[in-house]
Design a protein around this motif. Structure first.
Motif, PDB file in Angstrom:
ATOM      1  N   ALA A  40     104.265   8.326 -13.188  1.00  0.00           N
ATOM      2  CA  ALA A  40     104.012   6.937 -13.575  1.00  0.00           C
ATOM      3  C   ALA A  40     105.233   6.290 -14.204  1.00  0.00           C
ATOM      4  CB  ALA A  40     102.829   6.869 -14.534  1.00  0.00           C
ATOM      5  N   GLN A  41     105.981   7.051 -15.003  1.00  0.00           N
ATOM      6  CA  GLN A  41     107.184   6.490 -15.625  1.00  0.00           C
ATOM      7  C   GLN A  41     108.208   6.075 -14.572  1.00  0.00           C
ATOM      8  OE1 GLN A  41     107.780   9.849 -18.376  1.00  0.00           O
ATOM      9  NE2 GLN A  41     107.970   8.344 -20.023  1.00  0.00           N
ATOM     10  N   HIS A  42     108.372   6.888 -13.548  1.00  0.00           N
ATOM     11  CA  HIS A  42     109.300   6.538 -12.473  1.00  0.00           C
ATOM     12  C   HIS A  42     108.864   5.253 -11.780  1.00  0.00           C
ATOM     13  CE1 HIS A  42     112.615   9.300 -11.592  1.00  0.00           C
ATOM     14  NE2 HIS A  42     111.909  10.196 -12.265  1.00  0.00           N
ATOM     15  N   SER A  43     107.586   5.184 -11.456  1.00  0.00           N
ATOM     16  CA  SER A  43     107.070   4.000 -10.776  1.00  0.00           C
ATOM     17  C   SER A  43     107.235   2.758 -11.643  1.00  0.00           C
ATOM     18  CB  SER A  43     105.597   4.198 -10.417  1.00  0.00           C
ATOM     19  OG  SER A  43     105.437   5.317  -9.556  1.00  0.00           O
ATOM     20  N   ALA A  44     106.988   2.913 -12.936  1.00  0.00           N
ATOM     21  CA  ALA A  44     107.112   1.784 -13.863  1.00  0.00           C
ATOM     22  C   ALA A  44     108.562   1.348 -14.009  1.00  0.00           C
ATOM     23  CB  ALA A  44     106.531   2.158 -15.222  1.00  0.00           C
ATOM     24  N   GLN A  45     109.475   2.301 -14.110  1.00  0.00           N
ATOM     25  CA  GLN A  45     110.894   1.967 -14.233  1.00  0.00           C
ATOM     26  C   GLN A  45     111.379   1.175 -13.026  1.00  0.00           C
ATOM     27  OE1 GLN A  45     113.182   5.557 -14.935  1.00  0.00           O
ATOM     28  NE2 GLN A  45     113.282   5.149 -17.122  1.00  0.00           N
ATOM     29  N   ASN A  46     110.971   1.600 -11.841  1.00  0.00           N
ATOM     30  CA  ASN A  46     111.375   0.912 -10.623  1.00  0.00           C
ATOM     31  C   ASN A  46     110.876  -0.535 -10.618  1.00  0.00           C
ATOM     32  OD1 ASN A  46     112.598   3.230  -9.719  1.00  0.00           O
ATOM     33  ND2 ASN A  46     110.930   3.818  -8.358  1.00  0.00           N
ATOM     34  N   LEU A  47     109.625  -0.722 -11.028  1.00  0.00           N
ATOM     35  CA  LEU A  47     109.056  -2.062 -11.047  1.00  0.00           C
ATOM     36  C   LEU A  47     109.743  -2.930 -12.100  1.00  0.00           C
ATOM     37  CD1 LEU A  47     106.883  -3.986  -9.954  1.00  0.00           C
ATOM     38  CD2 LEU A  47     105.315  -3.069 -11.683  1.00  0.00           C
ATOM     39  N   LEU A  48     109.949  -2.380 -13.292  1.00  0.00           N
ATOM     40  CA  LEU A  48     110.559  -3.142 -14.373  1.00  0.00           C
ATOM     41  C   LEU A  48     111.989  -3.554 -14.057  1.00  0.00           C
ATOM     42  CD1 LEU A  48     109.241  -1.104 -17.420  1.00  0.00           C
ATOM     43  CD2 LEU A  48     108.815  -3.543 -17.026  1.00  0.00           C
ATOM     44  N   ALA A  49     112.688  -2.758 -13.269  1.00  0.00           N
ATOM     45  CA  ALA A  49     114.072  -3.073 -12.926  1.00  0.00           C
ATOM     46  C   ALA A  49     114.172  -4.376 -12.142  1.00  0.00           C
ATOM     47  CB  ALA A  49     114.698  -1.936 -12.130  1.00  0.00           C
ATOM     48  N   GLN A  68     103.400   6.544 -22.771  1.00  0.00           N
ATOM     49  CA  GLN A  68     104.582   6.701 -21.917  1.00  0.00           C
ATOM     50  C   GLN A  68     105.040   5.352 -21.363  1.00  0.00           C
ATOM     51  OE1 GLN A  68     104.076   9.517 -18.758  1.00  0.00           O
ATOM     52  NE2 GLN A  68     104.096  11.303 -20.099  1.00  0.00           N
ATOM     53  N   LEU A  69     104.101   4.565 -20.890  1.00  0.00           N
ATOM     54  CA  LEU A  69     104.458   3.305 -20.250  1.00  0.00           C
ATOM     55  C   LEU A  69     104.879   2.250 -21.267  1.00  0.00           C
ATOM     56  CD1 LEU A  69     101.715   3.135 -17.457  1.00  0.00           C
ATOM     57  CD2 LEU A  69     104.083   3.901 -17.279  1.00  0.00           C
ATOM     58  N   GLN A  70     104.204   2.219 -22.404  1.00  0.00           N
ATOM     59  CA  GLN A  70     104.583   1.258 -23.437  1.00  0.00           C
ATOM     60  C   GLN A  70     105.985   1.536 -23.949  1.00  0.00           C
ATOM     61  OE1 GLN A  70     101.281   1.756 -26.112  1.00  0.00           O
ATOM     62  NE2 GLN A  70     100.161   0.012 -25.264  1.00  0.00           N
ATOM     63  N   ALA A  71     106.365   2.809 -23.979  1.00  0.00           N
ATOM     64  CA  ALA A  71     107.709   3.171 -24.434  1.00  0.00           C
ATOM     65  C   ALA A  71     108.789   2.617 -23.508  1.00  0.00           C
ATOM     66  CB  ALA A  71     107.841   4.692 -24.538  1.00  0.00           C
ATOM     67  N   LEU A  72     108.420   2.348 -22.267  1.00  0.00           N
ATOM     68  CA  LEU A  72     109.369   1.774 -21.303  1.00  0.00           C
ATOM     69  C   LEU A  72     109.437   0.253 -21.405  1.00  0.00           C
ATOM     70  CD1 LEU A  72     108.516   3.852 -18.100  1.00  0.00           C
ATOM     71  CD2 LEU A  72     110.436   4.194 -19.660  1.00  0.00           C
ATOM     72  N   GLY A  73     108.492  -0.338 -22.137  1.00  0.00           N
ATOM     73  CA  GLY A  73     108.492  -1.778 -22.293  1.00  0.00           C
ATOM     74  C   GLY A  73     107.536  -2.521 -21.385  1.00  0.00           C
ATOM     75  N   ILE A  74     106.607  -1.790 -20.779  1.00  0.00           N
ATOM     76  CA  ILE A  74     105.622  -2.442 -19.916  1.00  0.00           C
ATOM     77  C   ILE A  74     104.338  -2.672 -20.715  1.00  0.00           C
ATOM     78  CG2 ILE A  74     104.617  -0.319 -18.970  1.00  0.00           C
ATOM     79  CD1 ILE A  74     104.543  -1.729 -16.225  1.00  0.00           C
ATOM     80  N   ASP A  75     103.755  -3.853 -20.590  1.00  0.00           N
ATOM     81  CA  ASP A  75     102.516  -4.159 -21.293  1.00  0.00           C
ATOM     82  C   ASP A  75     101.352  -3.424 -20.630  1.00  0.00           C
ATOM     83  OD1 ASP A  75     103.807  -5.917 -23.023  1.00  0.00           O
ATOM     84  OD2 ASP A  75     103.509  -7.630 -21.695  1.00  0.00           O
ATOM     85  N   CYS A  76     100.556  -2.720 -21.428  1.00  0.00           N
ATOM     86  CA  CYS A  76      99.430  -1.962 -20.886  1.00  0.00           C
ATOM     87  C   CYS A  76      98.115  -2.690 -21.150  1.00  0.00           C
ATOM     88  CB  CYS A  76      99.385  -0.562 -21.503  1.00  0.00           C
ATOM     89  SG  CYS A  76     100.744   0.501 -20.967  1.00  0.00           S
ATOM     90  N   LEU A  77      97.334  -2.858 -20.100  1.00  0.00           N
ATOM     91  CA  LEU A  77      96.015  -3.470 -20.182  1.00  0.00           C
ATOM     92  C   LEU A  77      94.971  -2.434 -19.796  1.00  0.00           C
ATOM     93  CD1 LEU A  77      96.825  -6.794 -18.287  1.00  0.00           C
ATOM     94  CD2 LEU A  77      96.933  -6.385 -20.757  1.00  0.00           C
ATOM     95  N   VAL A  78      93.813  -2.500 -20.408  1.00  0.00           N
ATOM     96  CA  VAL A  78      92.748  -1.533 -20.149  1.00  0.00           C
ATOM     97  C   VAL A  78      91.645  -2.190 -19.331  1.00  0.00           C
ATOM     98  CG1 VAL A  78      90.948  -0.110 -21.192  1.00  0.00           C
ATOM     99  CG2 VAL A  78      93.239  -0.179 -22.207  1.00  0.00           C
ATOM    100  N   CYS A  79      91.256  -1.505 -18.262  1.00  0.00           N
ATOM    101  CA  CYS A  79      90.141  -1.970 -17.427  1.00  0.00           C
ATOM    102  C   CYS A  79      88.980  -0.998 -17.616  1.00  0.00           C
ATOM    103  CB  CYS A  79      90.553  -2.030 -15.961  1.00  0.00           C
ATOM    104  SG  CYS A  79      89.259  -2.653 -14.870  1.00  0.00           S
ATOM    105  N   HIS A  80      87.930  -1.452 -18.278  1.00  0.00           N
ATOM    106  CA  HIS A  80      86.814  -0.563 -18.595  1.00  0.00           C
ATOM    107  C   HIS A  80      85.929  -0.260 -17.396  1.00  0.00           C
ATOM    108  CE1 HIS A  80      87.445  -0.366 -22.973  1.00  0.00           C
ATOM    109  NE2 HIS A  80      87.911  -1.597 -22.844  1.00  0.00           N
ATOM    110  N   ASP A  81      86.013  -1.070 -16.346  1.00  0.00           N
ATOM    111  CA  ASP A  81      85.207  -0.791 -15.150  1.00  0.00           C
ATOM    112  C   ASP A  81      86.096  -0.397 -13.973  1.00  0.00           C
ATOM    113  OD1 ASP A  81      86.325  -3.278 -14.824  1.00  0.00           O
ATOM    114  OD2 ASP A  81      84.497  -4.250 -14.099  1.00  0.00           O
ATOM    115  N   ALA A  82      87.214   0.270 -14.274  1.00  0.00           N
ATOM    116  CA  ALA A  82      88.161   0.666 -13.224  1.00  0.00           C
ATOM    117  C   ALA A  82      87.526   1.626 -12.218  1.00  0.00           C
ATOM    118  CB  ALA A  82      89.396   1.312 -13.856  1.00  0.00           C
ATOM    119  N   ASP A  83      86.571   2.437 -12.659  1.00  0.00           N
ATOM    120  CA  ASP A  83      85.965   3.419 -11.756  1.00  0.00           C
ATOM    121  C   ASP A  83      85.163   2.766 -10.638  1.00  0.00           C
ATOM    122  OD1 ASP A  83      87.083   5.544 -13.090  1.00  0.00           O
ATOM    123  OD2 ASP A  83      85.309   5.956 -14.314  1.00  0.00           O
ATOM    124  N   ALA A  84      84.866   1.483 -10.764  1.00  0.00           N
ATOM    125  CA  ALA A  84      84.107   0.784  -9.726  1.00  0.00           C
ATOM    126  C   ALA A  84      84.985   0.373  -8.554  1.00  0.00           C
ATOM    127  CB  ALA A  84      83.417  -0.440 -10.310  1.00  0.00           C
TER     128      ALA A  84
END
Length: 204
Positions: A40-49, A68-84
């Motif tokens: 995930a960190q690799h994917s996030a770094q590529n996107l943030l670049a 891990q992702l917040q440490a890279l500077g990406i804003d994290c949002l939570v989806c409580h119904d992601a399993d749907a």
């Protein structure tokens, strides 16, 4: 004088990854790659670049991934119904960033996508493409880009098909890239081993 709307990157990281581990004990997105960073960190770094303003969509039960992702500077949002379904995570991110000029939507389990591919897609959007998809050797892949004009249609998506229904439109701009990474996701342990082997090759 108002500034123009900013573009937003969306990293979808709320899936369960059952194909990687049916028990759910091993999160594929936390698996370490050759340099010690996670998938995930690799994917996030590529996107943030390419998209400095980016958000990641997570499930509520993934605090390590969020750290891990917040440490890279990406804003994290939570989806409580992601399993749907993936559509729920995507719509959550779109609503949170609805003032954006458009979005580049990437998958957190695809760390091999080239930066040049993301830049080509972003360039296409900025040049006026409503929907931009990468194509390698005649086959489409990820990430995909959407201009703001498609927001209402994206918010009607249902289930686990993501934005696939819109990608069949004749209005899609196909961006030819020299990047097999647009087809490579870390869905299984074997896929992870293949990716690690590729990273270890000279020039990889």
């Amino acid at each position: 004088m108002t500034s123009p709307p900013r573009w937003t990157g969306i990293l979808l990281a709320a899936g369960r990854g059952r194909r990687f581990d049916a028990s759910g004990q091993q999160d594929k997105l936390l698996q370490k790659l050759a340099d010690g960073l996670s998938v995930a960190q690799h994917s996030a770094q590529n996107l943030l670049a390419v998209m400095p303003h980016s958000v990641a969509m997570l499930r509520p039960d993934t605090p390590v991934l969020a750290d891990q992702l917040q440490a890279l500077g990406i804003d994290c949002l939570v989806c409580h119904d992601a399993d749907a379904g993936m559509a729920n995570s995507l719509k959550h991110a779109l609503r949170a960033t609805a003032d954006s000029a458009g979005w580049l939507i990437a998958l957190a389990d695809m760390p091999a996508v080239h930066l040049s591919t993301m830049m080509q897609l972003f360039d296409a959007l900025q040049a006026g493409a409503g929907i931009a998809v990468p194509v390698y050797q005649g086959r489409r892949g990820n990430p995909v880009g959407f201009a703001h004009q498609y927001l209402s249609q994206l918010l009607y998506l249902q289930g686990d098909v993501g934005a696939r229904s819109l990608l069949h439109s004749d209005l899609v701009t196909q961006v030819t890239v020299d990047d097999p990474g647009i087809h490579e996701d870390i869905d299984t342990p074997d896929a992870l081993m293949l990716h690690l082997a590729a990273m270890g090759k000279p020039g990889a």
